[in-house]
Design an enzyme around this catalytic site. Structure first.
Site: not given
Ligand code: IVH
Length: 681
Positions: A34-35, A115, A117, A409, A412
């Protein structure tokens, strides 16, 4: 005219800083300390101050935020930001797959990508010619808010993309989130400052993105994770997975642990796996997203009114449950704060058994409207810490009773005070064992003295058996004192004795934090240590000198002065030194003077630092403080109601700093000094 050498050096520094920023914030793989980073950063700041034209909007120095806006401008999206349809179990997920197959007229396994969410705030980032030009929230999907200034402060958002690899136009979509760790830190800070807590990381992240003052955003640590693009640039990618690979190559952080899966069964298995591991991610997840991987098939499938046909959100089971609120007890903390705590019939919430939950203060109990005996909704959100959400009013049978704050309290029997303007009542007892236990636990905690093996149960025993009456007693304990304690085998008594011995010499910052002075959190303790260098210097400081420390406001200053003025605390410290306990000081750099060669001019009123203090501090860093503005001035710090000097500086095209910007720079430069020297107390 800017000399070529300066231009080249600035470009070089800018490149290196961007690269290390990416290594640190996107790849989690820093290559330099960091430095070293700070030193380059300061060098670039100085160059840009001397030649303001060098400080373009994508310079790495431009992440500190800009002055507040009146309101956000509307930002229209090129392609609407859609939302997702939800499914809550495997059967519904298979129905989604059946719809996809039917629509496409296919039979068999569709290639999907799974993926996580992310639970944050959706944003769209526009890049033109490889430069970050606009950041917008989702809004209603068609028009959002222009939050460009705020998003510039987010370190995982690249400000400029590799010109060789970046398409001419690109819109990157993704989620702004806050890690659980950053969220916990933020709320701890809020609590120490007596400010309202954020309910969960999503609210904290969304609040930070929608701040009119981007300097506030800059102080909250946010992370951007990309999950898609607006329009896919021609020839860029054939699948969603490739889109994510491209984004990664351009320097974006993408959804962790995404996976290509063949067929819906594998997609479901993926979702279940992620759900099981959800607590191990640094971010909050509220489900998984399953997307058709092929972009050509996505195009064919298209979208309905609000959501695409090619993707679906698999929502995780909510981490809520209902249970009986058996009692509300008053618990006494180290500062004497008396907190109502919910005692619950044990219930499993998201895989963890919950039996207690804090209710923070009597006002909170009233606001939630919970009665003892109620059925209540419990949730674990944002943190692993459980909370009582609300009572199930319909389930009442008339036997429920309200919580009454005790007037003595509970630990105590001492008097309870309700300080003006504070939410929390306090035990005013001087020898309250509950306060002592709290102080000892805090002293031993990881971020303070880090005494391994000295946990809550042991602290209880030590106090209850009269072995420890104050902090100094810890360092008088012998192995022979410890062995007879319950559940204390000889080996662990030895380990604890060694841990205590090792904790006998401690860094000033940790010690200050461990003392548990009210309003002095970890960050403040570290800032005080850096500023004063020794405990002696800090103890002698008056309120004025304390206020010169970044991070220290009047409340903190008063609290410190009264702590060190209190005869009981002084005597307690004296007894601690008598045990051989020592504090290692922190010293400001005597050798390297990071601001050597810079000249500062202060004009207008400074609200945090006095003018003299400000001058002394820049001089300590090697800079000159001058009374008049000239071509040679590096920075003009503009306080309230600044007059002609500020005008002249503008005329000369000099770099102006607000007080806050100055304090940020100062903290950065002073923070670069390593702790040295052992202080004899
Ligand atoms: S795809 C048309 N991928 O979930 C495709 N969305 O309920 C829409 N979100 O508003 C987005 N992780 O903010 C996608 N891996 C991901 C996501 C993701 C979170 C959120 C996104 C969207 C909401 C939809």
């Amino acid at each position: 005219m800017i000399p070529d050498s300066a231009r080249q050096r600035a470009a070089e520094l800018s490149r290196e800083l961007h690269r290390h920023n990416h290594l640190y914030h996107v790849l989690d793989a820093p290559e330099v300390s960091d430095a070293a980073y700070d030193a380059w950063f300061r060098e670039l700041l100085a160059l840009e101050a001397a030649h303001p034209e060098l400080a373009g909007p994508d310079s790495p120095t431009q992440r500190v935020g800009a002055p507040p806006l009146e309101a956000f401008a509307p930002a229209e999206h090129g392609q609407p930001l859609l939302s997702l349809e939800n499914v809550t179990d495997g059967a519904e997920l298979r129905e989604f797959d059946a719809r996809v197959q039917k629509f496409l007229g296919l039979e068999g396994r569709v290639a999907y990508v799974g993926e996580p969410k992310l639970d944050g705030l959706a944003v769209a980032l526009t890049y033109g010619g490889g430069r970050f030009v606009r950041g917008a929230t989702r809004g209603d999907g068609r028009v959002g808010e222009d939050v460009t200034a705020n998003l510039r402060t987010v370190r995982s958002i690249p400000l400029a993309l590799d010109p060789a690899a970046a398409p001419a136009a690109l819109e990157v979509r993704g989620e702004v989130v806050m890690t659980r760790a950053d969220f916990a830190r933020l709320n701890k800070d809020q609590e120490e400052r007596g400010e309202a807590l954020f309910a969960n990381p999503r609210n904290a992240a969304a609040g930070a993105v929608r701040q009119l003052d981007s300097r506030v955003t800059a102080r909250r640590r946010l992370t951007f994770l990309a999950y898609g693009v607006g329009r896919v640039p021609p020839g860029w990618a054939a699948t969603q997975s490739e889109v994510l690979d491209r984004l990664e190559a351009l320097g974006f952080r993408t959804s962790p642990e995404r996976r290509q899966v063949a067929g819906i069964e594998a997609a479901e298995a993926y979702c279940q796996e992620v759900e099981e591991r959800r607590d191990r991610y640094p971010f909050e997840l509220d489900g998984c997203v399953v997307k058709v991987d092929s972009l050509a098939l996505q195009d064919q499938l298209g979208a309905k009114a609000r959501a695409p046909r090619w993707a679906v959100a698999y929502k995780f089971a909510p981490r809520q449950a209902t249970t009986r609120l058996l009692d509300i007890v008053a618990s006494v903390g180290r500062t004497g704060a008396i907190t109502p705590v919910a005692v619950l019939a044990p219930v499993e919430v998201g895989g963890v058994t919950v039996a207690r939950a804090t209710l923070h203060n009597p006002g909170e109990v009233a606001r939630k409207g919970v009665l003892i005996g109620d059925r209540v909704v419990i949730q674990r959100a944002g943190d692993v810490i459980p909370e009582v959400v609300e009572p199930v009013v319909a389930a009442r049978d008339g036997t429920e009773r309200p919580f009454v704050m005790p007037d003595r309290c509970p630990a105590c029997g001492g008097p309870v005070e309700q300080p003006e303007g504070e939410a929390v009542p306090r035990c005013a007892g001087l020898d309250c064992p509950a306060q002592l236990k709290g102080r000892l636990r805090h002293f031993a905690t990881r971020r303070a003295l880090d005494i391994e093996g000295l946990g809550a149960k042991l602290v209880d025993q030590l106090v209850d058996q009269g072995l420890v009456r104050e902090v100094a007693d810890l360092f008088r304990l012998t192995e022979a004192d410890l062995v007879p304690l319950e559940r204390m085998a000889e080996k662990s008594a030895g380990n604890l004795a060694r841990a205590l011995a090792a904790a006998r010499t401690v860094d000033l910052g940790r010690f200050l934090y461990g003392l548990g002075v009210r309003h002095v959190g970890e960050a403040t303790a570290q800032a005080l240590a850096r500023h004063f260098g020794t405990l002696a210097a800090l103890q002698e400081a008056g309120e004025g000198a304390l206020l010169a420390v970044p991070d220290v406001g009047p409340e903190v200053a008063r609290s410190l002065v009264s702590f060190f003025a209190d005869e009981r605390n002084r005597a307690g410290l004296a007894r601690l030194w008598a045990t051989g306990f020592a504090v290692r000081g922190a010293e400001r750099p005597a050798g390297p003077r990071p601001w050597e060669g810079m000249t500062f001019v202060f004009t207008g009123g400074l609200s945090t630092l006095g003018r003299d203090d400000a001058k002394a501090r820049v001089e300590a860093l090697g800079a000159r403080a001058s009374g008049s503005v000239s071509k040679k001035t590096t920075y003009v710090v503009v306080g309230a109601e600044a007059g002609s000097k500020a005008d002249k500086a503008r005329e000369l095209g000099l770099a102006l700093l607000t007080e806050e910007e100055f304090l940020t720079m100062l903290a950065g430069a002073e923070g670069a000094s390593p702790p040295i020297a052992v202080e004899e107390p």
